[in-house]
Motif scaffolding. Sequence first.
Motif, PDB file in Angstrom:
ATOM      1  N   VAL A 217     -20.526 -12.931 -27.851  1.00  0.00           N
ATOM      2  CA  VAL A 217     -19.544 -13.210 -26.795  1.00  0.00           C
ATOM      3  C   VAL A 217     -20.062 -12.772 -25.429  1.00  0.00           C
ATOM      4  CG1 VAL A 217     -17.285 -12.564 -25.884  1.00  0.00           C
ATOM      5  CG2 VAL A 217     -17.523 -13.184 -28.297  1.00  0.00           C
ATOM      6  N   PHE A 218     -20.601 -11.561 -25.338  1.00  0.00           N
ATOM      7  CA  PHE A 218     -21.050 -11.076 -24.028  1.00  0.00           C
ATOM      8  C   PHE A 218     -22.331 -11.768 -23.584  1.00  0.00           C
ATOM      9  CE2 PHE A 218     -18.068  -7.634 -24.958  1.00  0.00           C
ATOM     10  CZ  PHE A 218     -17.430  -7.538 -23.734  1.00  0.00           C
ATOM     11  N   LEU A 219     -23.188 -12.155 -24.525  1.00  0.00           N
ATOM     12  CA  LEU A 219     -24.368 -12.922 -24.151  1.00  0.00           C
ATOM     13  C   LEU A 219     -23.949 -14.309 -23.668  1.00  0.00           C
ATOM     14  CD1 LEU A 219     -27.446 -12.952 -23.984  1.00  0.00           C
ATOM     15  CD2 LEU A 219     -27.505 -13.820 -26.336  1.00  0.00           C
ATOM     16  N   TRP A 220     -22.946 -14.894 -24.307  1.00  0.00           N
ATOM     17  CA  TRP A 220     -22.411 -16.195 -23.885  1.00  0.00           C
ATOM     18  C   TRP A 220     -21.888 -16.095 -22.447  1.00  0.00           C
ATOM     19  CZ3 TRP A 220     -18.158 -18.638 -21.974  1.00  0.00           C
ATOM     20  CH2 TRP A 220     -18.016 -20.010 -22.207  1.00  0.00           C
ATOM     21  N   ILE A 221     -21.195 -15.006 -22.146  1.00  0.00           N
ATOM     22  CA  ILE A 221     -20.652 -14.821 -20.794  1.00  0.00           C
ATOM     23  C   ILE A 221     -21.778 -14.731 -19.768  1.00  0.00           C
ATOM     24  CG2 ILE A 221     -19.394 -13.220 -19.301  1.00  0.00           C
ATOM     25  CD1 ILE A 221     -17.656 -12.520 -21.759  1.00  0.00           C
ATOM     26  N   VAL A 222     -22.827 -13.970 -20.078  1.00  0.00           N
ATOM     27  CA  VAL A 222     -23.981 -13.859 -19.181  1.00  0.00           C
ATOM     28  C   VAL A 222     -24.572 -15.242 -18.917  1.00  0.00           C
ATOM     29  CG1 VAL A 222     -26.355 -12.998 -18.978  1.00  0.00           C
ATOM     30  CG2 VAL A 222     -24.553 -11.489 -19.834  1.00  0.00           C
ATOM     31  N   PHE A 223     -24.781 -16.001 -19.978  1.00  0.00           N
ATOM     32  CA  PHE A 223     -25.385 -17.330 -19.875  1.00  0.00           C
ATOM     33  C   PHE A 223     -24.475 -18.281 -19.099  1.00  0.00           C
ATOM     34  CE2 PHE A 223     -27.266 -21.096 -22.361  1.00  0.00           C
ATOM     35  CZ  PHE A 223     -28.422 -21.104 -21.605  1.00  0.00           C
ATOM     36  N   PHE A 224     -23.192 -18.248 -19.396  1.00  0.00           N
ATOM     37  CA  PHE A 224     -22.218 -19.103 -18.721  1.00  0.00           C
ATOM     38  C   PHE A 224     -22.174 -18.833 -17.224  1.00  0.00           C
ATOM     39  CE2 PHE A 224     -17.853 -19.096 -17.006  1.00  0.00           C
ATOM     40  CZ  PHE A 224     -17.599 -20.458 -16.993  1.00  0.00           C
ATOM     41  N   LEU A 225     -22.119 -17.564 -16.837  1.00  0.00           N
ATOM     42  CA  LEU A 225     -22.031 -17.220 -15.416  1.00  0.00           C
ATOM     43  C   LEU A 225     -23.299 -17.616 -14.673  1.00  0.00           C
ATOM     44  CD1 LEU A 225     -20.253 -13.739 -15.642  1.00  0.00           C
ATOM     45  CD2 LEU A 225     -19.258 -15.916 -14.868  1.00  0.00           C
ATOM     46  N   ASN A 226     -24.462 -17.443 -15.307  1.00  0.00           N
ATOM     47  CA  ASN A 226     -25.715 -17.822 -14.652  1.00  0.00           C
ATOM     48  C   ASN A 226     -25.793 -19.333 -14.439  1.00  0.00           C
ATOM     49  OD1 ASN A 226     -28.389 -16.819 -13.674  1.00  0.00           O
ATOM     50  ND2 ASN A 226     -29.113 -18.318 -15.169  1.00  0.00           N
ATOM     51  N   ILE A 227     -25.372 -20.099 -15.442  1.00  0.00           N
ATOM     52  CA  ILE A 227     -25.391 -21.558 -15.302  1.00  0.00           C
ATOM     53  C   ILE A 227     -24.365 -22.006 -14.263  1.00  0.00           C
ATOM     54  CG2 ILE A 227     -25.086 -23.753 -16.497  1.00  0.00           C
ATOM     55  CD1 ILE A 227     -25.821 -22.295 -19.100  1.00  0.00           C
ATOM     56  N   THR A 228     -23.186 -21.388 -14.283  1.00  0.00           N
ATOM     57  CA  THR A 228     -22.144 -21.750 -13.320  1.00  0.00           C
ATOM     58  C   THR A 228     -22.632 -21.537 -11.886  1.00  0.00           C
ATOM     59  OG1 THR A 228     -20.377 -21.175 -14.872  1.00  0.00           O
ATOM     60  CG2 THR A 228     -19.794 -21.260 -12.546  1.00  0.00           C
ATOM     61  N   GLY A 229     -23.241 -20.386 -11.628  1.00  0.00           N
ATOM     62  CA  GLY A 229     -23.764 -20.112 -10.297  1.00  0.00           C
ATOM     63  C   GLY A 229     -24.841 -21.098  -9.886  1.00  0.00           C
ATOM     64  N   GLY A 230     -25.748 -21.402 -10.821  1.00  0.00           N
ATOM     65  CA  GLY A 230     -26.810 -22.356 -10.519  1.00  0.00           C
ATOM     66  C   GLY A 230     -26.267 -23.737 -10.207  1.00  0.00           C
ATOM     67  N   SER A 348     -22.999 -24.110 -25.725  1.00  0.00           N
ATOM     68  CA  SER A 348     -21.634 -24.485 -25.358  1.00  0.00           C
ATOM     69  C   SER A 348     -21.271 -23.879 -23.995  1.00  0.00           C
ATOM     70  CB  SER A 348     -20.638 -24.031 -26.424  1.00  0.00           C
ATOM     71  OG  SER A 348     -20.645 -22.608 -26.554  1.00  0.00           O
ATOM     72  N   ALA A 349     -21.965 -22.813 -23.604  1.00  0.00           N
ATOM     73  CA  ALA A 349     -21.770 -22.233 -22.271  1.00  0.00           C
ATOM     74  C   ALA A 349     -22.165 -23.230 -21.186  1.00  0.00           C
ATOM     75  CB  ALA A 349     -22.588 -20.949 -22.135  1.00  0.00           C
ATOM     76  N   TRP A 350     -23.174 -24.033 -21.458  1.00  0.00           N
ATOM     77  CA  TRP A 350     -23.620 -25.063 -20.521  1.00  0.00           C
ATOM     78  C   TRP A 350     -22.527 -26.116 -20.353  1.00  0.00           C
ATOM     79  CZ3 TRP A 350     -28.848 -28.144 -21.379  1.00  0.00           C
ATOM     80  CH2 TRP A 350     -29.174 -28.829 -20.201  1.00  0.00           C
ATOM     81  N   ALA A 351     -21.913 -26.505 -21.480  1.00  0.00           N
ATOM     82  CA  ALA A 351     -20.840 -27.493 -21.419  1.00  0.00           C
ATOM     83  C   ALA A 351     -19.696 -26.983 -20.543  1.00  0.00           C
ATOM     84  CB  ALA A 351     -20.339 -27.800 -22.834  1.00  0.00           C
ATOM     85  N   ALA A 352     -19.310 -25.723 -20.753  1.00  0.00           N
ATOM     86  CA  ALA A 352     -18.212 -25.153 -19.970  1.00  0.00           C
ATOM     87  C   ALA A 352     -18.592 -24.998 -18.498  1.00  0.00           C
ATOM     88  CB  ALA A 352     -17.808 -23.802 -20.555  1.00  0.00           C
ATOM     89  N   ALA A 353     -19.793 -24.515 -18.249  1.00  0.00           N
ATOM     90  CA  ALA A 353     -20.241 -24.314 -16.864  1.00  0.00           C
ATOM     91  C   ALA A 353     -20.364 -25.631 -16.115  1.00  0.00           C
ATOM     92  CB  ALA A 353     -21.576 -23.575 -16.850  1.00  0.00           C
ATOM     93  N   GLY A 354     -20.705 -26.697 -16.842  1.00  0.00           N
ATOM     94  CA  GLY A 354     -20.814 -27.998 -16.206  1.00  0.00           C
ATOM     95  C   GLY A 354     -19.501 -28.470 -15.609  1.00  0.00           C
TER      96      GLY A 354
END
Length: 413
Positions: A217-230, A348-354
């Motif tokens: 869960v916390f690794l997913w959050i890290v990945f999601f936030l980084n993709i969202t910012g990018g 799936s973090a990429w899908a959400a961040a997109g």
Amino acid sequence: MAKNKYLNGVLPMALINFAIGSVYCWTLFKADIWAHTGFGPAVTSWSFSIAIFVLGMSAAFGGKLVEKNPRRSAFWTFVMVTLGWFVTGFGIQTRSALVTILGFGVIQGIGLGLGYITPVKTMMIWFDKRKGLAAGLSIAAFGVSGVLINPLVAFLLDRLAVYTAFYALAAIFGVGLFAAARLLWRPPASQEDMEAEKSVATATFSVRSVVLSKKFVFLWIVFFLNITGGLALISHEKQLYNAAGQTAMGMILLFVMVTAASNVIGRVALGAYQDRTANKHQPFYVMTIVSIAATAFAALFADSITVTFGLVIVIQFMFGVGFACIPNVLHQNWGISRLSTVHGLILSAWAAAGLVGNQISSFFLDGPGAQYLYLTLVVLYSLQLVALFVWVRVRTTDRVEAERAARREAALV
């Protein structure tokens, strides 16, 4: 014929990424699609957004297929990507917005997700001693593909109707993907990897246990936030330069090429660096702290084109780092046997961040301005740092508990 890492690893990886990376060429088709069909920007925008969302979700659900049989997942990549380009062309020819979105967004999106994760584990096993570099090269190839295909797309659009260009690309990509499906072959994991896997308790592995674990869960959050910012910066790169006073299209195109190159360099360079570190998550500290510093500095000089350009270069670099380094982090924490499954789940973090990143930048750039966008990203990346610290703590606790359990079992024997 004897199998080898170049013919059965690198070549099919390149062929797959050559085809699926073409999703980034979508912007080149927009004007021709609008002219032929009369569609508004909403149709082409939703086609792309849905494609990225479906990419992430199909990777999440397709990981088990890749794990079990990468050649079969490569075959389905061939089917879905080829069919997706053909259906998109048919939708444009018949002026059907629904068919166009179905073809490019849904059908092709499924192929993108399967194709994205299919070669990664295979490359990491073939290049066993350079897993980080192998993953970085595989994921960098996805980004490089768009640059290589741009001239081909321009060539076709100069000579063919836009829908005929889609049919031609369906045939070109189909040939390459079919060859990749035939050539791809994954060797058995090394004995060293199998021994290391015992320490991460894959015997009790299940998708449910992974997804619900704090470590995931916390690794997913890290990945999601980084993709969202990018994505918040990349999706509106031209608008950011305009807001800072740069309107010359030639210079903007040059800026975009440089920042795209930065993304690729980040993937390869930090992937290679990762091979030299014991803890594979170390590049994530660099990625997060540098992103905080860069956005904070840009917030002070939001009207400077030099600072804006520098910010996008840095964030593109760090955006690439996240994608390139995540496979090796997953390998270290969940083992080689289930790598494709967990890799799919984390995407799936990429899908959400997109869905989120683009909306954040649209809100600020259409209203308060770039400075407030940068301040928001400072907060976002700071939350990313907090999530990373929590993840490291959870990971350490899990590892200590696993070692204690192993010692107890050994004592009973």
